[in-house]
Write a protein that holds these residues in place. Structure first.
Motif, PDB file in Angstrom:
ATOM      1  N   UNK A  41       0.841  -1.372   0.118  1.00 22.57           N
ATOM      2  CA  UNK A  41       0.349  -0.074   0.041  1.00 22.57           C
ATOM      3  C   UNK A  41       1.290   1.820  -0.316  1.00 22.57           C
ATOM      4  N   UNK A  42       0.497   2.249  -0.704  1.00 28.09           N
ATOM      5  CA  UNK A  42       0.832   3.588  -0.293  1.00 28.09           C
ATOM      6  C   UNK A  42       0.868   3.908   1.060  1.00 28.09           C
ATOM      7  N   UNK A  43       2.212   5.085   1.226  1.00 29.38           N
ATOM      8  CA  UNK A  43       2.067   5.326   2.422  1.00 29.38           C
ATOM      9  C   UNK A  43       1.295   6.465   2.410  1.00 29.38           C
ATOM     10  N   UNK A  44       1.151   7.405   1.778  1.00 26.38           N
ATOM     11  CA  UNK A  44       0.267   8.453   1.374  1.00 26.38           C
ATOM     12  C   UNK A  44      -0.903   8.273  -0.033  1.00 26.38           C
ATOM     13  N   UNK A  45      -1.641   7.782   1.185  1.00 24.56           N
ATOM     14  CA  UNK A  45      -2.662   7.311  -0.209  1.00 24.56           C
ATOM     15  C   UNK A  45      -3.163   8.723  -0.779  1.00 24.56           C
ATOM     16  N   UNK A  46      -3.996   8.903  -2.014  1.00 24.52           N
ATOM     17  CA  UNK A  46      -3.869  10.551  -2.877  1.00 24.52           C
ATOM     18  C   UNK A  46      -3.828   9.687  -3.829  1.00 24.52           C
ATOM     19  N   UNK A  47      -4.621  10.574  -5.071  1.00 29.97           N
ATOM     20  CA  UNK A  47      -4.451  10.292  -6.813  1.00 29.97           C
ATOM     21  C   UNK A  47      -4.817  11.588  -7.386  1.00 29.97           C
ATOM     22  N   UNK A  48      -4.146  12.875  -6.357  1.00 30.94           N
ATOM     23  CA  UNK A  48      -3.440  14.160  -7.172  1.00 30.94           C
ATOM     24  C   UNK A  48      -3.142  14.060  -7.322  1.00 30.94           C
ATOM     25  N   UNK A  49      -1.517  13.853  -7.775  1.00 32.40           N
ATOM     26  CA  UNK A  49      -0.285  14.648  -7.613  1.00 32.40           C
ATOM     27  C   UNK A  49       0.437  15.689  -7.163  1.00 32.40           C
ATOM     28  N   UNK A  50      -0.815  16.741  -7.074  1.00 35.40           N
ATOM     29  CA  UNK A  50      -0.330  18.359  -6.194  1.00 35.40           C
ATOM     30  C   UNK A  50      -0.301  17.928  -5.782  1.00 35.40           C
ATOM     31  N   UNK A  51      -1.324  17.638  -4.410  1.00 37.02           N
ATOM     32  CA  UNK A  51      -1.309  16.925  -3.402  1.00 37.02           C
ATOM     33  C   UNK A  51       0.021  16.061  -2.887  1.00 37.02           C
ATOM     34  N   UNK A  52       0.339  15.522  -3.780  1.00 39.04           N
ATOM     35  CA  UNK A  52       1.158  14.221  -3.072  1.00 39.04           C
ATOM     36  C   UNK A  52       2.904  15.420  -3.618  1.00 39.04           C
ATOM     37  N   UNK A  53       2.747  16.345  -4.241  1.00 34.73           N
ATOM     38  CA  UNK A  53       3.998  17.377  -4.308  1.00 34.73           C
ATOM     39  C   UNK A  53       4.108  17.976  -3.495  1.00 34.73           C
ATOM     40  N   UNK A  76       9.183  17.343 -10.955  1.00 32.71           N
ATOM     41  CA  UNK A  76       8.868  16.603 -11.827  1.00 32.71           C
ATOM     42  C   UNK A  76       8.051  15.094 -11.778  1.00 32.71           C
ATOM     43  N   UNK A  77       8.000  15.055 -11.065  1.00 31.58           N
ATOM     44  CA  UNK A  77       6.564  13.595  -9.816  1.00 31.58           C
ATOM     45  C   UNK A  77       5.368  13.414 -11.630  1.00 31.58           C
ATOM     46  N   UNK A  78       4.570  14.392 -11.635  1.00 31.47           N
ATOM     47  CA  UNK A  78       3.437  13.885 -12.975  1.00 31.47           C
ATOM     48  C   UNK A  78       4.230  13.220 -14.119  1.00 31.47           C
ATOM     49  N   UNK A  79       5.326  12.812 -14.398  1.00 28.30           N
ATOM     50  CA  UNK A  79       6.176  11.592 -15.121  1.00 28.30           C
ATOM     51  C   UNK A  79       6.526  10.773 -14.585  1.00 28.30           C
ATOM     52  N   UNK A  80       6.218  10.074 -13.260  1.00 27.90           N
ATOM     53  CA  UNK A  80       6.493   8.849 -12.677  1.00 27.90           C
ATOM     54  C   UNK A  80       4.858   8.326 -13.210  1.00 27.90           C
ATOM     55  N   UNK A  81       5.340   6.745 -12.514  1.00 31.46           N
ATOM     56  CA  UNK A  81       4.520   5.433 -13.530  1.00 31.46           C
ATOM     57  C   UNK A  81       3.166   5.572 -12.172  1.00 31.46           C
ATOM     58  N   UNK A  82       3.515   5.658 -11.404  1.00 37.91           N
ATOM     59  CA  UNK A  82       2.299   5.911 -10.053  1.00 37.91           C
ATOM     60  C   UNK A  82       1.456   7.096 -10.545  1.00 37.91           C
ATOM     61  N   UNK A  83       1.313   8.031 -11.115  1.00 39.76           N
ATOM     62  CA  UNK A  83       0.892   9.322 -11.415  1.00 39.76           C
ATOM     63  C   UNK A  83       0.358   9.740 -13.246  1.00 39.76           C
ATOM     64  N   UNK A  84       1.430   8.691 -13.778  1.00 37.84           N
ATOM     65  CA  UNK A  84       0.678   8.232 -15.541  1.00 37.84           C
ATOM     66  C   UNK A  84      -0.384   7.793 -15.424  1.00 37.84           C
ATOM     67  N   UNK A  85      -0.684   6.091 -14.481  1.00 36.29           N
ATOM     68  CA  UNK A  85      -1.361   5.261 -14.485  1.00 36.29           C
ATOM     69  C   UNK A  85      -2.777   6.078 -14.495  1.00 36.29           C
ATOM     70  N   UNK A  86      -2.331   7.309 -13.358  1.00 30.92           N
ATOM     71  CA  UNK A  86      -3.527   8.103 -12.876  1.00 30.92           C
ATOM     72  C   UNK A  86      -4.142   8.854 -14.033  1.00 30.92           C
ATOM     73  N   UNK A  87      -3.510   9.549 -14.703  1.00 35.61           N
ATOM     74  CA  UNK A  87      -4.164  10.214 -16.321  1.00 35.61           C
ATOM     75  C   UNK A  87      -4.552   9.412 -17.011  1.00 35.61           C
ATOM     76  N   UNK A  88      -4.456   8.404 -17.065  1.00 33.09           N
ATOM     77  CA  UNK A  88      -4.960   7.060 -17.926  1.00 33.09           C
ATOM     78  C   UNK A  88      -6.113   6.646 -17.737  1.00 33.09           C
TER      79      UNK A  88
END
Length: 88
Positions: A41-53, A76-88
């Motif tokens: 599990x993710x230690x900080x669960x969210x689906x918003x890259x800006x919040x995670x940044x 550059x986090x929005x280009x990482x795998x976890x966040x790319x999955x959220x956008x598709x």
């Protein structure tokens, strides 16, 4: 290790003291660091890259990094795998 950086936060995997997070079965994750991923599990669960940044920036500031460094490493986090999955 197949990824050189965590696909959630971007930290170089060689800088992770545990050399990767853990999957639900206890095995090492090859894509996420121990700061981001434990027990499957993710230690900080969210689906918003800006919040995670912002979360990561705050953690870096608390760890003694400058505001500029925290901004630079989190931009550059929005280009990482976890966040790319959220956008598709």
């Amino acid at each position: 290790m197949s990824n050189k950086t965590c696909q959630s936060c971007g930290i170089p995997m060689k800088r992770d003291p545990e050399q990767g997070g853990t999957n639900a079965d206890g095995s090492k994750s090859e894509i996420y660091c121990s700061y981001c991923y434990r027990d499957g599990k993710f230690t900080y669960e969210c689906d918003d890259v800006k919040e995670f940044q912002e979360h990561c920036r705050q953690m870096m500031l608390e760890g003694g990094h400058s505001r500029f460094t925290a901004w630079l490493y989190s931009r550059g986090m929005k280009r990482l795998g976890r966040w790319k999955k959220m956008r598709t």
